[in-house]
Motif scaffolding. Structure first.
Motif, PDB file in Angstrom:
ATOM      1  N   ARG A  42     -41.941  24.351   4.063  1.00  0.00           N
ATOM      2  CA  ARG A  42     -41.454  23.426   5.169  1.00  0.00           C
ATOM      3  C   ARG A  42     -42.655  22.852   5.954  1.00  0.00           C
ATOM      4  O   ARG A  42     -42.825  21.765   6.111  1.00  0.00           O
ATOM      5  N   LEU A  43     -43.359  23.791   6.578  1.00  0.00           N
ATOM      6  CA  LEU A  43     -44.631  23.786   7.288  1.00  0.00           C
ATOM      7  C   LEU A  43     -45.499  22.835   6.387  1.00  0.00           C
ATOM      8  O   LEU A  43     -46.315  21.787   6.688  1.00  0.00           O
ATOM      9  N   LEU A  44     -45.703  23.312   5.075  1.00  0.00           N
ATOM     10  CA  LEU A  44     -46.833  22.658   4.233  1.00  0.00           C
ATOM     11  C   LEU A  44     -45.952  21.268   3.946  1.00  0.00           C
ATOM     12  O   LEU A  44     -46.955  20.237   3.708  1.00  0.00           O
ATOM     13  N   ASP A  45     -44.873  20.919   3.691  1.00  0.00           N
ATOM     14  CA  ASP A  45     -44.232  19.840   3.350  1.00  0.00           C
ATOM     15  C   ASP A  45     -44.311  18.704   4.532  1.00  0.00           C
ATOM     16  O   ASP A  45     -44.659  17.690   4.230  1.00  0.00           O
ATOM     17  N   ASN A  46     -44.579  19.381   5.747  1.00  0.00           N
ATOM     18  CA  ASN A  46     -44.652  18.406   6.960  1.00  0.00           C
ATOM     19  C   ASN A  46     -46.159  17.901   7.131  1.00  0.00           C
ATOM     20  O   ASN A  46     -46.430  17.059   7.933  1.00  0.00           O
ATOM     21  N   LEU A  47     -47.143  18.429   6.313  1.00  0.00           N
ATOM     22  CA  LEU A  47     -48.374  18.050   6.552  1.00  0.00           C
ATOM     23  C   LEU A  47     -48.552  16.527   5.908  1.00  0.00           C
ATOM     24  O   LEU A  47     -47.880  16.380   4.907  1.00  0.00           O
ATOM     25  N   SER A  48     -49.792  16.162   5.775  1.00  0.00           N
ATOM     26  CA  SER A  48     -50.124  14.785   5.313  1.00  0.00           C
ATOM     27  C   SER A  48     -50.428  15.119   3.885  1.00  0.00           C
ATOM     28  O   SER A  48     -50.724  16.363   3.429  1.00  0.00           O
ATOM     29  N   ALA A  49     -50.287  14.152   3.172  1.00  0.00           N
ATOM     30  CA  ALA A  49     -50.835  14.311   1.675  1.00  0.00           C
ATOM     31  C   ALA A  49     -52.319  14.803   1.500  1.00  0.00           C
ATOM     32  O   ALA A  49     -52.439  15.780   0.835  1.00  0.00           O
ATOM     33  N   LYS A  50     -53.150  14.287   2.424  1.00  0.00           N
ATOM     34  CA  LYS A  50     -54.415  14.549   2.226  1.00  0.00           C
ATOM     35  C   LYS A  50     -54.596  16.069   2.701  1.00  0.00           C
ATOM     36  O   LYS A  50     -55.201  16.742   1.983  1.00  0.00           O
ATOM     37  N   GLU A  51     -53.761  16.622   3.992  1.00  0.00           N
ATOM     38  CA  GLU A  51     -53.918  18.200   4.436  1.00  0.00           C
ATOM     39  C   GLU A  51     -53.250  18.959   3.202  1.00  0.00           C
ATOM     40  O   GLU A  51     -54.024  20.067   2.738  1.00  0.00           O
ATOM     41  N   ARG A  52     -52.386  18.493   2.392  1.00  0.00           N
ATOM     42  CA  ARG A  52     -51.512  19.346   1.372  1.00  0.00           C
ATOM     43  C   ARG A  52     -52.633  19.355   0.155  1.00  0.00           C
ATOM     44  O   ARG A  52     -52.850  20.679  -0.417  1.00  0.00           O
ATOM     45  N   ASN A  53     -53.378  18.491  -0.180  1.00  0.00           N
ATOM     46  CA  ASN A  53     -54.376  18.265  -1.388  1.00  0.00           C
ATOM     47  C   ASN A  53     -55.256  19.253  -0.797  1.00  0.00           C
ATOM     48  O   ASN A  53     -55.926  19.917  -1.662  1.00  0.00           O
ATOM     49  N   ARG A  54     -55.987  19.343   0.101  1.00  0.00           N
ATOM     50  CA  ARG A  54     -57.158  20.085   0.822  1.00  0.00           C
ATOM     51  C   ARG A  54     -56.696  21.665   0.890  1.00  0.00           C
ATOM     52  O   ARG A  54     -57.404  22.033   0.045  1.00  0.00           O
ATOM     53  N   ILE A  55     -55.497  22.014   1.055  1.00  0.00           N
ATOM     54  CA  ILE A  55     -55.043  23.183   1.028  1.00  0.00           C
ATOM     55  C   ILE A  55     -55.032  23.876  -0.559  1.00  0.00           C
ATOM     56  O   ILE A  55     -55.507  24.984  -0.703  1.00  0.00           O
ATOM     57  N   ALA A  56     -54.277  22.839  -1.144  1.00  0.00           N
ATOM     58  CA  ALA A  56     -54.226  23.282  -2.634  1.00  0.00           C
ATOM     59  C   ALA A  56     -55.540  23.267  -3.259  1.00  0.00           C
ATOM     60  O   ALA A  56     -55.778  24.330  -4.096  1.00  0.00           O
ATOM     61  N   ALA A  57     -56.445  22.454  -3.000  1.00  0.00           N
ATOM     62  CA  ALA A  57     -57.976  22.572  -3.322  1.00  0.00           C
ATOM     63  C   ALA A  57     -58.634  23.816  -3.114  1.00  0.00           C
ATOM     64  O   ALA A  57     -59.157  24.678  -3.769  1.00  0.00           O
ATOM     65  N   GLU A  58     -58.379  24.208  -1.733  1.00  0.00           N
ATOM     66  CA  GLU A  58     -58.961  25.695  -1.427  1.00  0.00           C
ATOM     67  C   GLU A  58     -58.520  26.540  -2.071  1.00  0.00           C
ATOM     68  O   GLU A  58     -58.997  27.564  -2.603  1.00  0.00           O
TER      69      GLU A  58
END
Length: 346
Positions: free
Chosen positions: A192-208
């Motif tokens: 839920r915490l991840l889902d509440n992030l912006s798409a940009k932030e989610r993509n950054r975390i996934a890329a990391e």
């Protein structure tokens, strides 16, 4: 000549700021000295909160694994007791039938008083022979009765033990359900915490995460060799699993949690290890210094011993680190988990 000018007085508000800043610095340094290696969620944002939840989920996973191991053992023990009781009941049924046959034969042969039968017998010698046979039959019946009684007591004891095991199993299954709910709750909260992030932030975390997995799929392990053949075989088996996903409660062959990877790998080397990291930390030969470790030795992490992997050489650990990650190599120094000790399996 020395100056007699009075030193310049600080402005009260400026002095207060300096004092407060110094106090904060002291407090921060003291906090850092005894701090948990994980980041503070209040200071580091959503990613730190997610990491914290993942750590708590992996700790709960090891408790789940321990409860599941106990449940499996209790289920096996209860099953063996029940199977043994069923076989014993079948033997008791056979003994009961034998007792019935012997009793019926005695009744038919002993309908008259023995002295009257001897008086009326036309062949006393034959009668006495039959009487002796009847006495022996009575002895056999008594022996069968004793055997029946002993086996009946054993059967009752086995049934009581099976009932106790099943009662314990019920309690452990409740613990399993509670641990499962705890793990799933933490993973849902992290998602839920991840889902509440912006798409940009989610993509950054996934890329990391992908970069970490890619980098962890290869490592410079140096030229160190395993000390024992079993450790070498287990380590080679674990290396063949690099790139496969972490799944809580999984022990291979296509997904793993941390202790699931180590126990699976050692099974490939014909070595049976306990299921949990805490139990695995207590087997083999303990090695307190990182410098004593060789590839294939187990490496125990965190103060509660809730994480375990393989020492891979050159300061690297091979492990299944956390939800969302894959089996990979990682620098021990950068893992964020304190090293406790190593274990060598001979």
């Amino acid at each position: 000549m020395p100056s007699h000018r009075r030193p310049k007085q600080q402005h009260p508000r400026y002095a207060g700021v300096v004092t407060a800043t110094a106090a904060a610095a002291v407090a921060l340094s003291a906090q850092q000295a005894g701090a948990d290696p994980l980041p503070d969620p209040a200071k580091k944002g959503v990613q730190a909160q997610v990491d914290r939840l993942y750590e708590e989920a992996t700790q709960a996973t090891e408790k789940y694994n321990g409860a599941k191991e106990r449940a499996d053992a209790l289920r096996e023990e209860a099953g063996l007791l029940q199977d043994g009781a069923a076989r014993k009941q079948a033997r008791l049924n056979e003994l009961r039938d034998r007792i019935g046959v012997l009793a019926a034969g005695q009744y038919r042969a002993g309908g008259l008083d023995p002295s009257l039968q001897l008086f009326l017998s036309s062949d006393p010698a034959a009668y006495l022979e039959r009487a002796a046979a009847l006495e022996r039959a009575g002895e056999r019946q008594a022996a069968v009765l004793r055997q029946f009684t002993e086996q009946r007591r054993t059967l009752d004891r086995q049934r009581a033990e099976a009932t106790a095991k099943l009662r314990d199993l019920g309690a452990v299954q409740k613990e399993l359900a509670a641990r499962k709910g705890e793990i799933q709750g933490k993973l849902r909260k992290a998602q839920r915490l991840l889902d509440n992030l912006s798409a940009k932030e989610r993509n950054r975390i996934a890329a990391e995460r992908e970069r970490a997995d890619r980098a962890g799929a290869r490592a410079d392990l140096g030229s160190e060799k395993s000390v024992t053949g079993r450790a070498a075989a287990a380590f080679a088996a674990a290396q063949s699993r690099v790139g496969l996903p972490y799944v809580w409660g999984a022990s291979g062959p296509n997904s793993f949690d941390c202790s699931g990877l180590t126990s699976w790998a050692f099974r490939q080397a014909n070595v049976s290890l306990p299921r949990t990291s805490q139990a695995q930390a207590a087997v083999g030969t303990r090695l307190d210094s990182l410098g004593d470790l060789r590839p294939g030795d187990l490496i125990v992490m965190r103060t509660d011993l809730s994480h375990i992997g393989f020492y891979a050489g050159n300061g690297q650990i091979l492990h299944s680190p956390k939800p969302g990650a894959k089996v990979r190599y990682e620098s021990i120094a950068r893992s964020g988990m304190p090293f406790m000790w190593g274990v060598r399996i001979g």
